[in-house]
Design a protein around this motif. Structure first.
Motif, short mmCIF file in Angstrom:
data_model
loop_
_atom_site.label_atom_id
_atom_site.label_comp_id
_atom_site.label_asym_id
_atom_site.label_seq_id
_atom_site.Cartn_x
_atom_site.Cartn_y
_atom_site.Cartn_z
N GLY A 74 14.44 -33.20 31.71
CA GLY A 74 15.09 -34.42 31.30
C GLY A 74 14.88 -35.59 32.24
N ARG A 75 14.15 -35.37 33.33
CA ARG A 75 13.90 -36.44 34.31
C ARG A 75 12.39 -36.68 34.48
NH1 ARG A 75 18.35 -37.20 37.73
NH2 ARG A 75 17.10 -38.83 38.70
N GLY B 16 23.54 -37.67 28.60
CA GLY B 16 22.57 -36.78 27.97
C GLY B 16 21.45 -37.55 27.30
N ASP B 17 21.12 -37.15 26.06
CA ASP B 17 20.04 -37.83 25.34
C ASP B 17 20.59 -38.89 24.39
OD1 ASP B 17 19.44 -35.39 22.65
OD2 ASP B 17 21.29 -36.26 23.47
N LYS C 169 24.65 -40.02 34.16
CA LYS C 169 23.43 -39.67 33.43
C LYS C 169 23.58 -38.31 32.75
CE LYS C 169 20.04 -42.40 36.00
NZ LYS C 169 18.87 -42.38 36.91
N LYS C 170 24.23 -37.37 33.42
CA LYS C 170 24.47 -36.07 32.81
C LYS C 170 25.43 -36.20 31.64
CE LYS C 170 23.68 -33.34 36.99
NZ LYS C 170 24.28 -32.42 38.00
N LYS D 192 17.43 -43.65 32.02
CA LYS D 192 18.42 -43.27 31.01
C LYS D 192 19.22 -44.47 30.50
CE LYS D 192 17.56 -38.85 31.03
NZ LYS D 192 16.93 -38.20 29.87
#
Length: 338
Positions: free
Chosen positions: A261-262, A56-57, A52-53, A236
């Motif tokens: 972001g979560r 990112g977006d 997930k890191k 995500k």
């Protein structure tokens, strides 16, 4: 290998403390072997968090069509993968991360030329495919390789055992989005939807549980699709949704912050406020709970108290929501690593 033999191998591999310490030669001898695990992140919380890191977006840029992301674990010593020279789905793009300990090779052919030469794109053994026009890429240990769509390819790990994590990214088609909406409808349509697994008696009384319920009067495909997208985006876009376990409330006493972001995704319906986090859904019915969530969303922090004694239904739902935010990864204890 038949399913019964495979189960024995899995049991033996699980006896080792970690995947790095598995003695593959003891399990398979000196010959070739190949293990392919779908939905691999379901077996490792760390793998899903790291991925997930890494993403990112990235996933958000593909809305509203959306994408799906899935892990594959590939372990073995082989002259070619059992799939032979093949092509993945046209919408797939795949990152290959070689954890080692040896180099793995990927051999690619231009799919248009392959189809012309072999009268189609049917997979075939590498022994029956000419190397003319192919390109070989060596993936050294601790390095990555990106496989774009529309290339025929085959993998090799001839020098020894390699362990590879493949991150497959697929664009969602209209048919897949429709299926997502259909699945959400199946969950949304029942007149009462129990959330017992998210709202338990956190004081540990064996005598009973409290549940949050929601009634649904008019949920159509458009609304169901919004809920399906919220569920996917809250995780995500990863297809693997980890099960959650909520600890007794007294073990969660402390101050928590919403993770950047979560943040949970909220959808307001006539029946209540729907929250999505980590692919999970919970429903807030009581005005007190909704107001408390709105406060948390604004201030980005909250406290869980180690209360004792009787709970009102409103207090219970608020506490359940807070514990759920922690359990799904939307919030962390202050001072905990991000």
């Amino acid at each position: 290998m038949n399913p019964f033999s495979a189960k024995k191998i899995i049991r033996k591999a699980c006896e080792f403390p970690s995947i790095e310490t598995v003695d593959w030669t003891e399990l398979f001898g000196a010959g070739e072997f190949f293990i392919f695990v779908n939905n691999a992140a379901l077996y490792s919380v760390d793998l899903l968090e790291i991925s997930k890191k890494f993403m990112g977006d990235f996933a958000d840029r593909f809305e509203p069509q959306g994408i799906s992301v899935e892990h594959h674990l590939i372990i073995g010593r082989y002259t070619q993968t059992p799939f032979g020279v093949h092509i993945d789905d046209a919408t797939d793009r795949v990152f290959h991360f070689n954890l080692g300990p040896v180099t793995k090779s990927m051999i690619l052919w231009d799919s248009q030329h392959f189809a012309q030469r072999y009268s189609g794109d049917i997979a075939r053994s590498a022994d029956h495919v000419s190397s003319i026009g192919s390109v070989t890429f060596d993936i050294a240990p601790q390095s990555a390789f990106f496989l774009p769509a529309s290339y025929h390819h085959v993998g090799r790990s001839e020098k020894g055992i390699s362990i590879v994590v493949a991150l497959a990214i697929s664009r969602k088609s209209e048919q897949q989005l429709l299926r997502d909406a259909s699945r959400e409808l199946q969950e949304l349509l029942p007149p009462r939807y129990p959330q017992a697994s998210y709202c338990q008696n956190f004081e540990g009384d064996a005598g009973g549980t409290d549940e949050m319920f929601a009634a649904y009067d008019a949920i159509g495909l458009i609304s169901a699709l919004q809920h399906a997208q919220a569920r996917r985006r809250s995780n995500k876009s990863f297809t693997e949704i980890l099960p959650i376990q909520i600890a007794p409330l007294r073990n969660l006493h402390g101050v928590y912050a919403v993770r950047d972001g979560r943040e949970p995704i909220a959808i307001k319906e006539a029946d209540g406020l729907f929250l999505y986090s980590g692919g999970h859904r919970v429903i807030l019915k009581k005005p007190e709970s909704i107001r408390e969530f709105e406060r948390i969303a604004c201030e980005r922090r909250f406290e869980i108290y180690a209360r004792l004694g009787e709970y009102s239904e409103a207090v219970m739902e608020v506490d359940a929501m807070k514990a759920w935010l922690v359990a799904t990864g939307a919030a962390r204890a202050l001072g905990e690593a991000t």
